[in-house]
Design an enzyme around this catalytic site. Structure first.
Site, mmCIF file in Angstrom:
data_model
loop_
_atom_site.group_PDB
_atom_site.id
_atom_site.type_symbol
_atom_site.label_atom_id
_atom_site.label_comp_id
_atom_site.label_asym_id
_atom_site.label_seq_id
_atom_site.Cartn_x
_atom_site.Cartn_y
_atom_site.Cartn_z
ATOM 1 N N ARG A 197 0.752 -1.299 0.107
ATOM 2 C CA ARG A 197 -0.015 0.061 -0.050
ATOM 3 C C ARG A 197 0.929 1.402 -0.065
ATOM 4 O O ARG A 197 0.890 2.065 0.951
ATOM 5 C CB ARG A 197 -1.001 0.016 1.097
ATOM 6 C CG ARG A 197 -1.728 -1.570 1.165
ATOM 7 C CD ARG A 197 -2.708 -1.555 2.096
ATOM 8 N NE ARG A 197 -3.696 -1.096 1.201
ATOM 9 C CZ ARG A 197 -5.140 -1.278 1.693
ATOM 10 N NH1 ARG A 197 -5.429 -1.880 2.822
ATOM 11 N NH2 ARG A 197 -6.281 -0.992 0.768
ATOM 12 N N TYR A 227 -2.547 -0.280 8.242
ATOM 13 C CA TYR A 227 -3.538 -1.300 8.759
ATOM 14 C C TYR A 227 -3.811 -1.061 10.410
ATOM 15 O O TYR A 227 -2.908 -0.740 10.999
ATOM 16 C CB TYR A 227 -3.295 -2.886 8.408
ATOM 17 C CG TYR A 227 -3.191 -2.991 7.136
ATOM 18 C CD1 TYR A 227 -4.460 -2.936 6.593
ATOM 19 C CD2 TYR A 227 -2.282 -3.553 6.342
ATOM 20 C CE1 TYR A 227 -4.738 -3.380 5.316
ATOM 21 C CE2 TYR A 227 -2.384 -3.831 5.050
ATOM 22 C CZ TYR A 227 -3.688 -3.690 4.392
ATOM 23 O OH TYR A 227 -3.561 -4.187 3.298
ATOM 24 N N SER A 268 -8.086 -1.733 -2.599
ATOM 25 C CA SER A 268 -8.682 -0.321 -2.340
ATOM 26 C C SER A 268 -9.800 -0.129 -3.500
ATOM 27 O O SER A 268 -10.705 0.300 -3.227
ATOM 28 C CB SER A 268 -7.611 0.592 -2.409
ATOM 29 O OG SER A 268 -6.669 0.494 -1.297
ATOM 30 N N GLN A 314 -0.392 2.346 -5.811
ATOM 31 C CA GLN A 314 -1.593 2.692 -5.638
ATOM 32 C C GLN A 314 -2.586 2.213 -6.905
ATOM 33 O O GLN A 314 -3.582 1.836 -6.671
ATOM 34 C CB GLN A 314 -2.056 4.213 -5.397
ATOM 35 C CG GLN A 314 -2.843 4.571 -4.314
ATOM 36 C CD GLN A 314 -2.563 5.979 -3.702
ATOM 37 O OE1 GLN A 314 -1.803 6.769 -4.131
ATOM 38 N NE2 GLN A 314 -3.332 6.275 -2.601
ATOM 39 N N ASP A 364 -3.645 -1.312 -6.559
ATOM 40 C CA ASP A 364 -4.275 -1.709 -5.566
ATOM 41 C C ASP A 364 -5.811 -2.205 -5.587
ATOM 42 O O ASP A 364 -6.558 -1.387 -5.398
ATOM 43 C CB ASP A 364 -3.830 -0.728 -4.367
ATOM 44 C CG ASP A 364 -4.417 -1.036 -2.943
ATOM 45 O OD1 ASP A 364 -5.041 -2.105 -2.925
ATOM 46 O OD2 ASP A 364 -4.271 -0.145 -2.046
#
Ligand code: NAD
Length: 384
Positions: free
Chosen positions: A122, A228, A133, A127, A130
């Site tokens: 992450r 996280y 997400s 990004q 990902d």
């Protein structure tokens, strides 16, 4: 280099791993892209749309698997399908590796390199790859729409000659990617929104979306280096439940998204708390798939607990398969493009790269992630 995108094996999965727009980008790189006939039917994309951008439509799935250098898919392959792949082939998909360690052993045995889409690091650079997400964003939206359909009330405030209707109250527990999208969606629909998360950094993000952050002093909480949440102690969880009970009781909709990466989700809303809620209220448990945040959730079902609808429907992004496929395919496409050597026209597994180090979990006969290797060894009585 030959890339193959097979159809999903699960007939209830409407999402697909490739869309024509991304297929074009891969063909433009110089990749030889094969897609299985009928791949896009569930997202209303015909074979012709894929072939128009240069993909080859194949009907012999087994032959395509056997000759592929890279197989791109959404859900994990079966062990039988891993066996079809040639040595050195790269397979990229969701793998749910903590719950499917046997697949990792099979990848290693067949010397197939496994890229786990859940384990894309992450970081800012990664990004666009990902998938967790991109899909969580859609799931947050879907959860609110589902809840609003089930609530016997509307969400916005309305002032009419017949009286004023107050806005519905929505409480979001866990304000990560899915939770923040749920907040934004509920706000757009006119609800009064409150939210809570154990990571203190989230407070400002919640407020910037126009929602109230519910403050609870749980002592030391924080987050890991990857952003996280850390697991709470039993005492902290009990404190949290006490504080949440009051907010749940006054809410029309509760959406829970609390997850701890690689572990069972914490139970936050107990049966006792459901009893305190108004009849007709709706709870959407977005963690149903990892054990559930709500006591009594049934994965894949909607259940009535003391007049409260508890929704445990899985695969929420699958409810908007057109967008979910666009986003997932774009995540896969970005990964391929990032590691594509334009001169040699090949995908290079750069073992020094931190993205590859994060998501490559089997390679050249080895399980390359330490935690997963340990897990497989445990399952196999000491042998990876
Ligand atoms: P997730 O799905 O693992 O968890 C969802 C949310 O539940 C998280 O916000 C977590 O803090 C929260 N949670 C856990 N236990 C809880 C509890 N007991 N009560 C209430 N909430 C609880 O996480 P996610 O949404 O995938 O991502 C979390 C964060 O990671 C993001 O908000 C972001 O900061 C970071 N992130 C960074 C990138 C990037 O930089 N590329 C990409 C994605 C996410």
């Amino acid at each position: 280099m030959k890339l193959f995108v097979p159809k999903e094996l699960d007939a209830s999965e409407a999402r697909v791993a490739m869309v024509p727009e991304v297929a074009k980008k891969l063909v433009d790189l110089g990749a030889e892209l094969e897609v299985e006939a009928g791949l896009g039917l569930s997202i209303l994309c015909s074979d012709e749309e894929y072939s128009k951008v240069g993909a080859v439509i194949v009907t012999d799935r087994v032959a395509a698997m056997k000759s592929a250098d890279i197989v791109l898919r959404l859900s994990a392959p079966t062990e039988d399908e891993i066996e079809l792949l040639k040595e050195g082939c790269i397979s990229a998909s969701y793998l749910d590796p903590f719950r499917q360690p046997q697949l990792l052993a099979k990848f290693a045995e067949c010397k197939v390199s496994a890229i786990c889409m859940e384990m894309i690091p992450r970081t800012t650079l990664a990004q666009k790859m990902d998938a967790l997400s991109s899909q969580a964003n859609l799931a947050g939206y879907v959860a609110v729409i589902m809840a609003s359909e089930r609530l016997p009330k509307m969400l916005p405030m309305m002032m009419t000659p017949a009286g004023t209707i107050s806005p519905a109250k929505v409480f979001i527990i866990g304000a990560g990617v899915a939770g923040l999208q749920a907040i934004a969606t509920a706000k757009r629909l006119g609800a009064r929104v409150e939210a809570f998360d154990t990571r203190p950094v989230v407070e400002e993000q919640v407020q910037s979306l126009g929602a109230r952050f519910v403050k609870v002093d749980l002592g030391e909480t924080g987050q890991t280096k990857d952003g996280y949440a850390k697991q709470l102690t039993d005492e902290q969880l009990a404190l949290q439940r006490d504080a949440m009970a009051k907010v749940c009781a006054s809410s029309d909709i509760v959406i829970t998204t609390a997850q701890i990466f690689g572990r069972k989700a914490p139970v936050i809303v107990t049966k006792e708390m459901l009893k305190g809620m108004k009849p007709g209220s709706v709870v959407v448990d977005m963690a149903a798939d990892t054990g559930g945040n709500v006591e009594g959730t049934v994965l894949g079902k909607e259940v009535d607990i003391n007049g409260v609808k508890v929704v445990g429907i899985a695969n929420l992004p699958g409810q908007v398969p057109v967008n979910a496929s666009q986003m997932y395919a774009s995540n896969l496409g970005s990964l391929i493009i990032h590691f594509w050597d334009k001169e040699e026209k090949v995908f290079k597994l750069n073992m020094e790269d931190e993205i590859i180090q994060g998501c490559l979990i089997a390679h050249d006969g080895e399980i390359t992630n330490d935690a997963l290797k340990e897990l497989v060894e445990k399952e196999n009585g000491g042998k990876a």
